[in-house]
Design an enzyme around this catalytic site. Sequence first.
Site, PDB file in Angstrom:
ATOM      1  N   HIS A 274      42.909  37.302  37.717  1.00  0.00           N
ATOM      2  CA  HIS A 274      42.758  36.132  36.831  1.00  0.00           C
ATOM      3  C   HIS A 274      43.936  35.236  36.630  1.00  0.00           C
ATOM      4  O   HIS A 274      44.829  35.930  36.271  1.00  0.00           O
ATOM      5  CB  HIS A 274      42.117  36.669  35.385  1.00  0.00           C
ATOM      6  CG  HIS A 274      41.098  35.417  34.942  1.00  0.00           C
ATOM      7  ND1 HIS A 274      41.869  34.507  34.026  1.00  0.00           N
ATOM      8  CD2 HIS A 274      40.075  35.343  34.931  1.00  0.00           C
ATOM      9  CE1 HIS A 274      40.808  33.650  33.556  1.00  0.00           C
ATOM     10  NE2 HIS A 274      39.725  34.081  34.112  1.00  0.00           N
ATOM     11  N   ASP A 328      33.450  38.811  36.845  1.00  0.00           N
ATOM     12  CA  ASP A 328      32.580  39.039  37.978  1.00  0.00           C
ATOM     13  C   ASP A 328      32.296  40.148  38.718  1.00  0.00           C
ATOM     14  O   ASP A 328      31.440  40.376  39.571  1.00  0.00           O
ATOM     15  CB  ASP A 328      32.890  37.926  39.179  1.00  0.00           C
ATOM     16  CG  ASP A 328      32.878  36.369  38.589  1.00  0.00           C
ATOM     17  OD1 ASP A 328      31.547  36.268  38.134  1.00  0.00           O
ATOM     18  OD2 ASP A 328      33.578  35.547  39.247  1.00  0.00           O
TER      19      ASP A 328
HETATM   20  N1  ACO Z   1      42.904  41.028  45.108  1.00  0.00           N
HETATM   21  C1  ACO Z   1      44.246  40.946  45.743  1.00  0.00           C
HETATM   22  N2  ACO Z   1      45.447  40.511  45.173  1.00  0.00           N
HETATM   23  C2  ACO Z   1      45.412  39.401  44.297  1.00  0.00           C
HETATM   24  C3  ACO Z   1      43.995  39.123  43.749  1.00  0.00           C
HETATM   25  C4  ACO Z   1      42.982  39.928  44.259  1.00  0.00           C
HETATM   26  N3  ACO Z   1      41.854  39.845  43.647  1.00  0.00           N
HETATM   27  N4  ACO Z   1      44.355  38.356  42.860  1.00  0.00           N
HETATM   28  C5  ACO Z   1      45.667  37.951  42.745  1.00  0.00           C
HETATM   29  N5  ACO Z   1      46.242  38.608  43.568  1.00  0.00           N
HETATM   30  C6  ACO Z   1      47.578  38.544  44.262  1.00  0.00           C
HETATM   31  C7  ACO Z   1      47.919  37.577  45.388  1.00  0.00           C
HETATM   32  O1  ACO Z   1      47.573  37.641  46.601  1.00  0.00           O
HETATM   33  C8  ACO Z   1      49.133  36.926  45.077  1.00  0.00           C
HETATM   34  O2  ACO Z   1      50.040  37.717  45.613  1.00  0.00           O
HETATM   35  P1  ACO Z   1      51.366  37.447  46.119  1.00  0.00           P
HETATM   36  O3  ACO Z   1      52.196  36.779  45.001  1.00  0.00           O
HETATM   37  O4  ACO Z   1      51.978  38.738  46.730  1.00  0.00           O
HETATM   38  O5  ACO Z   1      51.195  36.312  47.092  1.00  0.00           O
HETATM   39  C9  ACO Z   1      49.304  37.027  43.434  1.00  0.00           C
HETATM   40  O6  ACO Z   1      48.225  38.207  42.856  1.00  0.00           O
HETATM   41  C10 ACO Z   1      48.813  35.834  42.707  1.00  0.00           C
HETATM   42  O7  ACO Z   1      47.491  35.230  43.047  1.00  0.00           O
HETATM   43  P2  ACO Z   1      47.219  34.067  42.813  1.00  0.00           P
HETATM   44  O8  ACO Z   1      45.837  33.967  43.643  1.00  0.00           O
HETATM   45  O9  ACO Z   1      48.163  32.893  43.403  1.00  0.00           O
HETATM   46  O10 ACO Z   1      46.991  33.916  41.221  1.00  0.00           O
HETATM   47  P3  ACO Z   1      45.968  32.950  40.423  1.00  0.00           P
HETATM   48  O11 ACO Z   1      46.537  33.167  39.053  1.00  0.00           O
HETATM   49  O12 ACO Z   1      45.775  31.648  41.181  1.00  0.00           O
HETATM   50  O13 ACO Z   1      44.725  34.093  40.468  1.00  0.00           O
HETATM   51  C11 ACO Z   1      42.317  34.108  41.100  1.00  0.00           C
HETATM   52  C12 ACO Z   1      43.512  33.759  40.203  1.00  0.00           C
HETATM   53  C13 ACO Z   1      42.142  32.887  41.984  1.00  0.00           C
HETATM   54  C14 ACO Z   1      41.215  34.141  40.251  1.00  0.00           C
HETATM   55  C15 ACO Z   1      42.526  35.253  42.015  1.00  0.00           C
HETATM   56  O14 ACO Z   1      43.014  36.295  41.192  1.00  0.00           O
HETATM   57  C16 ACO Z   1      41.564  35.676  42.981  1.00  0.00           C
HETATM   58  O15 ACO Z   1      41.422  34.831  44.101  1.00  0.00           O
HETATM   59  N6  ACO Z   1      40.716  36.528  42.565  1.00  0.00           N
HETATM   60  C17 ACO Z   1      39.492  37.093  43.493  1.00  0.00           C
HETATM   61  C18 ACO Z   1      38.468  35.917  43.033  1.00  0.00           C
HETATM   62  C19 ACO Z   1      37.707  36.415  41.970  1.00  0.00           C
HETATM   63  O16 ACO Z   1      37.396  37.310  41.506  1.00  0.00           O
HETATM   64  N7  ACO Z   1      37.571  35.194  41.242  1.00  0.00           N
HETATM   65  C20 ACO Z   1      36.901  35.263  40.019  1.00  0.00           C
HETATM   66  C21 ACO Z   1      37.667  34.734  39.001  1.00  0.00           C
HETATM   67  S1  ACO Z   1      36.900  34.771  37.138  1.00  0.00           S
HETATM   68  C22 ACO Z   1      36.086  33.650  37.228  1.00  0.00           C
HETATM   69  O17 ACO Z   1      36.405  32.372  37.799  1.00  0.00           O
HETATM   70  C23 ACO Z   1      34.884  33.435  36.509  1.00  0.00           C
END
Ligand code: ACO
Length: 391
Positions: A274, A328
């Site tokens: 998140h 989720d």
């Molecule tokens: N699985 C694996 N790695 C993850 C995950 C995950 N679910 N979430 C974050 N990371 C890792 C990324 O790969 C990244 O790693 P790196 O720094 O080595 O490249 C780091 O953590 C940061 O990730 P970002 O996606 O850049 O961080 P952000 O703050 O944008 O993340 C997000 C938020 C988009 C929700 C992300 O965690 C994600 O894509 N999760 C999966 C989708 C999801 O479940 N979305 C629902 C969110 S809740 C909602 O909106 C109601």
Amino acid sequence: MPSPKAPQPPPSTLSTPELIPGLAGIPAAESSISFIDGQEGILAYRGHRIEVLAEHSTFEETTYLLWNACLPTQAELDAFKIELTAHYHLPDELLAALRALPAGGHPMAALQAMMPMLRMVSPVCNLKDPVSRHETSLRVLAAMPILIAAFERVRRGKEIIAPDPELSVAGNFLWCLNGEKPDAIEERILDCALVLHAEHTMNASTFACRVVASTETDAYTAVSGAVGTLFGPLHGGANERVLEQLEAIGGAENAQAWFQAQVAKKAKVMGMGHRVYKTKDPRARALQLLAKELFEARGTTELYATALELEKIAAEVFGARGIWPNVDFFSGIVYQKLGIPTDVFTPIFALARTAGWLAHWREQMRDNKLFRPGQIYTGVHDATWVPIEDR
Ligand code: ACO
């Protein structure tokens, strides 16, 4: 043919503000609607902790709280429910438009499309008048569950079921969806899920809602923009993907190997991580309690067992990086157990979040300033015009 001058880079004398990708952590508004502490895993609506609301409140009462900044008395809540159910009846021409939608389309696309249609059959909202804003808010919220359920039935060739004003929003949704009165557990669990999803500060869809609202447009248009924004898999659309993911794992015994493979290819685990929470999302904690109650009462499923195992395995690797289950992660398995089709999960999220979006629309309307952010220009300057025949 004129010789084109090489495009010039931006003048170095211009000071360049720092870009914050995704505007992470940048305040976009002052708001008194909800509060998150991402480190401690706290979410509160108008100062009330989400766990307390999940246990004691209802979706109607929570909506009243979000819109009015105070808890209602019993008389105020009763009056609010009467106001809301008065808008349950949808005009025939609106339902005719819904019947004409392509049956193969996603229910989120249908919901988004129905918002401007609802606008077209509703009285014009006077944005300057709080009474008119309230009336429009009721109209939008009341229509949501009925439109979602009606589209689900129509696309399967079934008759639309007339709403029952005696039922709660959650109960009425299940009634309009299934044509059967829900039992107490089903109604309470869905109601609780709606409370948990109702509001969440300046997330992408709420931001979109406020940006649209800031052009001084009505709630139908602002909510339509928010529904479209919620659809994406990085936002509300993740709940569908979680279920697909759990099905693909194919059982708790496969969770370890599946997880290692995801980590090796740096693929995301849906339902985890998140932007704000660096600990377990408090809504995921509350939904997990609901899931436990539901599966104990109705028998467990393989997907639930797989989710519990995946959570345990992921915590060992992701925990230190602040990646934990989000809202989720458990919502889909709960909805599936309630017999709700997978592609209706995100519309249910939209129904719940409409309460929060409308709270933001009302707040934005009270003290509006058009959103018009800047940008960092990365293009060329002083490009030479070359006639088309000479390019
Ligand atoms: N699985 C694996 N790695 C993850 C995950 C995950 N679910 N979430 C974050 N990371 C890792 C990324 O790969 C990244 O790693 P790196 O720094 O080595 O490249 C780091 O953590 C940061 O990730 P970002 O996606 O850049 O961080 P952000 O703050 O944008 O993340 C997000 C938020 C988009 C929700 C992300 O965690 C994600 O894509 N999760 C999966 C989708 C999801 O479940 N979305 C629902 C969110 S809740 C909602 O909106 C109601």
